[in-house]
Write a protein that holds these residues in place. Structure first.
Motif, PDB file in Angstrom:
ATOM      1  N   THR A 123      24.690  11.889  27.748  1.00 28.32           N
ATOM      2  CA  THR A 123      23.376  11.272  27.995  1.00 28.32           C
ATOM      3  C   THR A 123      22.549  11.166  26.712  1.00 28.32           C
ATOM      4  OG1 THR A 123      22.386  13.419  28.523  1.00 28.32           O
ATOM      5  CG2 THR A 123      23.372  12.175  30.344  1.00 28.32           C
ATOM      6  N   SER A 124      23.189  11.314  25.580  1.00 27.00           N
ATOM      7  CA  SER A 124      22.479  11.315  24.303  1.00 27.00           C
ATOM      8  C   SER A 124      22.328   9.885  23.765  1.00 27.00           C
ATOM      9  CB  SER A 124      23.238  12.174  23.289  1.00 27.00           C
ATOM     10  OG  SER A 124      22.614  12.139  22.032  1.00 27.00           O
ATOM     11  N   PHE A 125      21.102   9.540  23.343  1.00 31.69           N
ATOM     12  CA  PHE A 125      20.799   8.254  22.704  1.00 31.69           C
ATOM     13  C   PHE A 125      20.019   8.541  21.421  1.00 31.69           C
ATOM     14  CE2 PHE A 125      21.559   7.128  27.064  1.00 31.69           C
ATOM     15  CZ  PHE A 125      22.098   5.845  27.034  1.00 31.69           C
ATOM     16  N   PHE A 126      20.401   7.886  20.343  1.00 25.80           N
ATOM     17  CA  PHE A 126      19.728   8.191  19.074  1.00 25.80           C
ATOM     18  C   PHE A 126      19.969   7.071  18.059  1.00 25.80           C
ATOM     19  CE2 PHE A 126      23.892  10.134  19.315  1.00 25.80           C
ATOM     20  CZ  PHE A 126      24.507   9.768  18.123  1.00 25.80           C
ATOM     21  N   SER A 127      19.246   7.153  16.948  1.00 27.77           N
ATOM     22  CA  SER A 127      19.371   6.196  15.845  1.00 27.77           C
ATOM     23  C   SER A 127      19.780   6.938  14.582  1.00 27.77           C
ATOM     24  CB  SER A 127      18.051   5.455  15.607  1.00 27.77           C
ATOM     25  OG  SER A 127      17.646   4.759  16.770  1.00 27.77           O
ATOM     26  N   VAL A 128      20.457   6.219  13.696  1.00 28.17           N
ATOM     27  CA  VAL A 128      20.902   6.791  12.425  1.00 28.17           C
ATOM     28  C   VAL A 128      20.570   5.813  11.304  1.00 28.17           C
ATOM     29  CG1 VAL A 128      22.847   7.682  11.086  1.00 28.17           C
ATOM     30  CG2 VAL A 128      22.795   8.013  13.563  1.00 28.17           C
ATOM     31  N   THR A 129      19.946   6.301  10.252  1.00 29.61           N
ATOM     32  CA  THR A 129      19.670   5.505   9.064  1.00 29.61           C
ATOM     33  C   THR A 129      20.326   6.159   7.856  1.00 29.61           C
ATOM     34  OG1 THR A 129      17.584   6.660   8.606  1.00 29.61           O
ATOM     35  CG2 THR A 129      17.468   4.668   9.966  1.00 29.61           C
ATOM     36  N   ALA A 130      20.710   5.331   6.904  1.00 25.07           N
ATOM     37  CA  ALA A 130      21.261   5.812   5.638  1.00 25.07           C
ATOM     38  C   ALA A 130      20.527   5.077   4.532  1.00 25.07           C
ATOM     39  CB  ALA A 130      22.759   5.561   5.569  1.00 25.07           C
TER      40      ALA A 130
END
Length: 891
Positions: A123-130
């Motif tokens: 149920t995990s939702f997330f964003s990733v930036t580099a």
């Protein structure tokens, strides 16, 4: 020590295959996220060591409460203990900061979305930036895996992130509202320079456009597919020092025509080269392949096809790997085939031996493809190979060894795509065990209904099959039954491919001439018919069609091999462009190694021919304005009127031609480039003419549409001042026309450098409007310049100001308040303004009431127009020269 042994083993493997060492990464980090600090390093099943991120020096976030470690509740048989069984979970934004060397970096994230000891990964939702790139947005690893074939338990997301301007790679995880983020492992591996981004001019072809395409340094990539064609999956430890995984291509073959996977000859050694070093792909990729069936007649009736599901709205980079290892294919011309991408021709007459130079020498080809946004967020990307017809090849066959497909980031740095939507699960059925089956009866009506329906379905299938066969035949006829071109005779650069399909150009738009026809048209290219010359070669006036039509014939100098790309680009562009303000291409000739372009004849020559260093009479101001408007409309069409914007890159007064009716037409598209669609600019080497090149483009090597605007601004000042763009012998400030004009404009002395022939002919208000527009075009920063739409509007406005002034002058019998001034009146006005105390009065605010502007049209609101005073000039030189220019992005 184990890492050294691993690299030694890899080195021996690659040497045995091809005698070339693998790449040794300068940056190599493996983080086992959430692992216990007591096991500070753990060894995975592939032999690589992972280090825990517990109290890691790479954890840049200050808040210890922002994350915690958790352990998976179960281990699927397909996942390894390291790094999948522990996870780092993030309550708030959390950042890892990795010190790195400059260049592109492989960045891989490992996800195992199951129930953990303290949270639910499904149920995990997330964003990733580099750094400045958004890699994932509201991402769900569970949803992503739910649409994968075979429902795998774990997921690896691989990106390539640029680190050219910083020595740190900052990776941030941000949970979506009311949920947490997590990651099981992070891998960072450096890459060799120019491995996927090569800034050599014209190194990449954009499918469907046949114009050069460059990838800016700031571009990030996501690996969408990497396949070992015709072979089994190749694990990361069998790669060449960058730990890539090459999957079996069987799942992506379209239809039943899967072709053959021939075995290579015995004792075949892959011979890597300087153009294709060992790290490009492991030897095992080049020793396996997929070809077509044995029967040539069957091969000519189908394609070897793969299809892939990709996200719309992005540009994709496709890298195709080739290597001939079969003993039967050892010479050029034995296996020649065409490459189609998304039903568009990417390469005609592909010949691996011709490209590589011999058997067992690997080679690759890169292609860029734009997948536009459509109704569906997911689109199908097709790759098809078909034997080339009419080339006399020994084998009617095609071959592919490996394939990589990458998604390129948009201009804002984003690679993020929506989560996939899983298909609805089938309705559950009750188990039959222990239950008595109910006997059912079938009524006659039902039988008839089923029979009719089946018949209709069969008929529909037959019709669809016939339509499909007809479509396939039509595609084949257009793709492989074309007239053989003589492009192979052209003097191509040694490192380029001359397989441009001129024969596919529309015959009604682009005519092919024989060299005999053009020799007759120019009396064997007699010097008396030369009307111009340039870097490409001489331009001749000639007559075709029995002398009834006059044309301009541009012939590449036979001693030069530098014009092929310009010839190809101009031919591809102008054969598809038609506009009243663009010079029309009539046809071309490629006989006997010649490269000749045939254009409509422009009777009045170039714009420069009528400005300075000429015996032609000076042009009146109104005609100059009309010429500028025509040229601006041509550029406006290139920037905004075609499917994909085109940047001319060589706008100057000699590339603006005039026909017998003084209609201006933009010419010479040899340096033109396809403009950015998803990026803000095109990174390319600087080309153009001295004095006209955009200084921002020169400094950054970043080409934009505003680069054309700058060059056109220089032309506007040429028209106004009747002088060259560069005069080296003048004082420093005056050498460059654009610089000198901006200085004069800022001082309020622009009138001093106006062509003396215009004195008494140009309205002061028109001069101020025109000068303000030209000055805005040549500003140093591209964002401060107007778009070509606004330039066209500004010039049309200036013309209407001039015409309204002229009408008023014609009605004014007294002449005391005439707007058109004599030379002495203009000088008086300038001297008063320079002194700071002199103004010419008017009864009302002239600028506000002289004209009302609506929709780009000007209407006269006063019967007489007062002379413009210094207050007007000051107001016009303010930051918002025109109210329409407040938004630099156009109206």
């Amino acid at each position: 020590m184990l890492r050294f042994i691993f690299y030694l083993h890899l080195l021996l493997c690659v040497n045995s295959a091809g005698g070339s060492a693998p790449y040794t990464p300068t940056d190599y980090i493996l983080l086992d996220c959430g692992a216990s600090s007591s096991s500070w390093n753990t060894q995975a099943e592939d032999g690589r060591k992972w280090f825990t991120d517990e109290r890691s020096k790479f954890a840049a976030s200050n808040s210890e409460s922002a994350s915690f470690a958790s352990t998976a509740s179960r281990q699927d048989h397909s996942v390894t203990q390291v790094p999948y069984m522990t996870a780092r979970v993030f309550r708030d934004q959390f950042t890892y900061s990795f010190p790195v060397s400059p260049g592109l970096k492989f960045l891989r994230f490992y996800f195992y979305p199951v129930q953990y000891s303290s949270f639910d990964g499904t149920t995990s939702f997330f964003s990733v930036t580099a750094n400045n790139h958004l890699l994932l947005n509201n991402f769900s690893a569970s949803l992503t895996l739910s649409v994968e074939d075979g429902q795998p338990a774990s997921l690896i997301k691989e990106f390539m992130v640029p680190c050219f301007e910083t020595e740190k790679l900052n990776v941030s995880f941000s949970p979506s509202p009311n949920t947490w983020a997590f990651v099981n492992g992070i891998e960072l591996v450096s890459m060799p320079k120019n491995m996927y981004v090569n800034h050599q001019e014209n190194s990449l072809t954009l499918v469907g456009y046949k114009v050069p395409f460059d990838i800016p340094d700031a571009t990030a990539f996501e690996t969408v597919f990497r396949l070992n064609v015709g072979g089994k999956t190749v694990g990361n430890v069998d790669d060449t020092g960058m730990f890539r995984t090459w999957l079996d291509d069987s799942d992506y073959i379209f239809g039943g025509a899967v072709g053959n996977t021939p075995s290579r000859g015995k004792n075949v050694t892959i011979k890597y080269s300087e153009d294709t070093p060992a790290y490009i792909a492991p030897a095992i990729i080049y020793t396996t392949s997929r070809t077509m069936v044995v029967d040539p007649e069957i091969n000519m009736n189908f394609n070897l096809t793969w299809n892939f599901s990709v996200d719309a709205g992005f540009t994709y980079l496709l890298r195709l790997h080739f290597c001939e290892t079969q003993l039967e294919v050892t010479e050029e011309g034995q296996r020649v085939f065409d490459i189609f991408i998304n039903n568009q021709t990417a390469e005609h007459s592909a010949d691996v031996i011709h490209w590589s130079g011999g058997n067992s020498i690997p080679v690759y080809r890169d292609y860029a493809l734009i997948v536009p946004t459509e109704a569906q967020s997911k689109q199908t990307l097709w790759l098809a190979l078909h034997p080339s017809k009419d080339v006399g090849s020994k084998f009617a066959d095609a071959i592919l060894n490996g394939l990589e497909i990458f998604r390129l980031s948009k201009s804002d740095g984003s690679l993020a795509v929506p989560n996939p939507q899983p298909e609805p699960a089938p309705s559950p059925t009750l188990p039959s065990v222990g239950r008595k089956k109910k006997k059912t009866s079938v009524s006659p009506v039902m039988v008839i209904t089923i029979t009719v329906f089946s018949a209709l379905l069969a008929l529909c299938l037959i019709i669809c099959f016939l339509i499909y066969k007809r479509k396939v035949k039509r595609v084949k006829d257009s793709a492989v039954s074309v007239q053989k071109s003589s492009w192979g005779q052209l003097p191509c650069p040694s490192n380029s491919t001359c397989a441009t399909s001129v024969s596919l150009l529309p015959s009604d738009l682009c005519r092919r001439f024989s060299i005999i026809e053009l020799k007759e048209a120019t009396l064997n290219f007699d010097d008396q018919f030369i009307i111009g010359s340039g870097g490409f070669g001489n331009v001749y006036r000639g007559r075709i069609d029995g002398g009834s039509t006059t044309v301009a014939i541009k012939r590449l100098d036979s001693s030069s091999r530098q014009g092929f790309r310009e010839f190809q680009t101009e031919l591809e562009l102008l054969s598809k462009l038609r506009h009243v303000n663009l010079v029309s291409l009539i046809g071309f000739c490629d006989d006997h190694g010649e490269m000749i372009l045939v254009y409509e004849y422009m009777h009045r020559g170039t714009l420069r021919d009528h400005l300075y260093k000429t015996k032609n009479p000076p042009l009146p101001w109104k005609r100059r304005l009309e010429i500028c408007i025509g040229a601006a409309r041509g550029l406006q069409y290139l920037h905004a009127g075609v499917k994909h914007p085109i940047i001319h890159r060589d706008i100057k007064s000699t590339n603006i031609l005039l026909d017998e009716n003084w209609v201006a037409k933009v010419s010479d598209f040899g340096l033109s480039r396809l403009g950015p669609l998803f990026q803000s600019h095109v990174t390319t080497v600087v080309k153009g003419s001295v004095g006209y090149v955009d200084p921002e483009y020169y400094r950054r090597q970043q080409l934009t549409e505003k680069s054309d605007v700058y060059s056109f601004g220089v032309v506007l000042f040429e028209v106004l001042c009747a002088r060259q763009s560069m005069i080296p012998g003048l004082p420093k400030d005056q050498v460059n026309l654009a610089r000198w004009a901006r200085i004069c404009y800022a001082r309020g002395t622009l009138e001093n450098i106006v062509d003396p022939n215009l004195m008494g002919d140009i309205s002061p208000l028109c001069l101020q409007k025109f000068g303000a527009l030209a000055e805005s075009c040549v500003r140093d920063e591209g964002t401060a310049r107007p778009m070509m739409n606004d330039v066209v509007w500004g010039l049309e406005f200036a013309l209407q100001v001039q015409e309204a002034t002229q009408r008023d002058m014609d009605m004014d019998t007294g002449g005391d308040e005439a707007t058109v001034m004599s030379s002495s009146q203009t000088s008086s006005l300038v001297s008063k303004g320079a002194a700071g105390g002199g103004t010419t009065t008017s009864t009302e605010d002239d600028n506000e009431e002289l004209f009302s502007v609506s929709g780009g049209k000007v209407s006269e609101s006063r019967s007489t127009i007062s002379s413009v005073g210094r207050s007007d000039g000051d107001r016009i030189k303010s930051e918002s020269v025109f109210s329409e220019f407040k938004n630099d992005n156009g109206r």
